[in-house]
Design an enzyme around this catalytic site. Sequence first.
Site, PDB file in Angstrom:
ATOM      1  N   ARG A   1       0.804  -1.040  -0.184  1.00 49.72           N
ATOM      2  CA  ARG A   1      -0.022   0.033  -0.104  1.00 49.72           C
ATOM      3  C   ARG A   1       0.947   1.070   0.011  1.00 49.72           C
ATOM      4  O   ARG A   1       2.003   1.291   0.522  1.00 49.72           O
ATOM      5  CB  ARG A   1      -0.938  -0.066   1.259  1.00 49.72           C
TER       6      ARG A   1
ATOM      7  N   GLU B   1      -4.354   7.215  -4.585  1.00 48.31           N
ATOM      8  CA  GLU B   1      -4.448   6.549  -5.965  1.00 48.31           C
ATOM      9  C   GLU B   1      -5.639   7.385  -6.732  1.00 48.31           C
ATOM     10  O   GLU B   1      -6.701   7.323  -6.180  1.00 48.31           O
ATOM     11  CB  GLU B   1      -4.486   4.886  -5.846  1.00 48.31           C
TER      12      GLU B   1
ATOM     13  N   HIS C   1      -2.193   0.213  -9.720  1.00 47.29           N
ATOM     14  CA  HIS C   1      -2.587  -0.745  -8.627  1.00 47.29           C
ATOM     15  C   HIS C   1      -3.198  -2.036  -9.375  1.00 47.29           C
ATOM     16  O   HIS C   1      -4.321  -2.073  -9.190  1.00 47.29           O
ATOM     17  CB  HIS C   1      -3.579  -0.010  -7.655  1.00 47.29           C
TER      18      HIS C   1
HETATM   19  O1  3PY Z   1      -5.346  -7.957  -2.734  1.00 43.26           O
HETATM   20  C1  3PY Z   1      -5.363  -6.598  -2.474  1.00 43.26           C
HETATM   21  O2  3PY Z   1      -5.622  -6.154  -1.589  1.00 43.26           O
HETATM   22  C2  3PY Z   1      -4.592  -5.963  -3.513  1.00 43.26           C
HETATM   23  O3  3PY Z   1      -4.466  -4.709  -3.239  1.00 43.26           O
HETATM   24  C3  3PY Z   1      -3.852  -6.528  -4.717  1.00 43.26           C
HETATM   25  O4  3PY Z   1      -3.246  -5.727  -5.329  1.00 43.26           O
END
Ligand code: 3PY
Length: 396
Positions: A312, A341, A360
């Site tokens: 993250r 984002e 993402h």
């Molecule tokens: O599974 C998740 O939380 C993701 O962000 C995958 O990229």
Amino acid sequence: MFRSKAFSLLKLIPLMPGQSDLAYKLIHPAIASHGHRCHRRSVDYRQGYKTCPSSAEGRTINAPQTKVMAEEELPGVLILDIGGTHGVLENLAPLLKKHFCLITMKEFLENKKEMSKKIQSVFVFECRPTVDRELLESLPNLKVIGNSGVGVDHLDLKMISSFGIKVTNTPHAVADSTADIGMALMLASARRLVEGCQIAVSPDTKYFAVDWLGVEVTRATLGIIGMGSIGYKVAQRARAFDMRILYHNRNRRRKEEEEAVGAHYCEKMEDLLQQSDFVMLVVNLTPETHKLIGKKELGLMKPTATFINISRGAVIDQDALVEALQNKVIRAAALDVTYPEPLPRDHPLLKLNNIIITPHIGTATVQAIRMMAEEAIANMLSVLNGQPIPSEVLPK
Ligand SMILES: O=C(O)C(=O)CO
């Protein structure tokens, strides 16, 4: 990553070569039912599970008892989707419709009185849409929020739990595709693929004059911060590149697991940062990991090192990263996640040439979104059925 019950369960199941798929199905009975001869249009989740033979493999697996239910009898699932081309309604509706009556946000808002009684579960697609108190207050029969994705930092677990509602996630379904993105970013940054592509396609290019060199991943040292299921999959892949693998995690992995991928545990994250040519961040975002990597940590890295983030954005202090990249404290960065984002269009990270940023896309594959939906469905059905929940996320 989250220490889910499913992971512990998986570890208990003795695996023989080729049997991991069976183990996965054993902990996800609702998934196992797909493709069964005995599976019909929908499953009565209230009936419990019976044993029925797997048509695919001739093995005995747990599968939901089958009973055709009229659509209106199925429990309602409210879909929280950010839309987009790989969204739920375009791709996953048929899968969800086998077990649930699908209700979109629009339908809910248009007919709140009727819909709110019907909704027993909320399906959160990917890690973006959040669930607020107002929504929970308007859903008296809600029992479970099935997050499709592993990270649940967008959900207020304590607040949700105070309503007696369970939260589940999908750690197994996301692991391969997210590990692949980590490897893709590492290779792309090492070999400067994006810059190379720009030269190859530019209308100004007359001949291929490349005045830079990449670095090799093969036999380099990779430091993985966060050795959950995704981190471990990264290690498995990195082994094929003859990389020296270091890892730092809250809990050390079992010796056999370390040996299987040739990974060395660093109790202190500082040791990993100092020794690695590539540092990959694979932890989940919690108050403890917020800005885990800042100026001090970046300063410990080699000036030739590359930083990769597939967890993250808020796990790294982005201002410190900008400074480190501008001043060549580290060689480069490759990020699949940022905070926020997308980044504001004038953000300094977007102006650097030693960075790659992707939007993402860790789980943006045909296979991953389907498996995430299957895992989420299995979780949600388990809650509604009062059965052990494969992947429940508990508030701390
Ligand atoms: O599974 C998740 O939380 C993701 O962000 C995958 O990229």
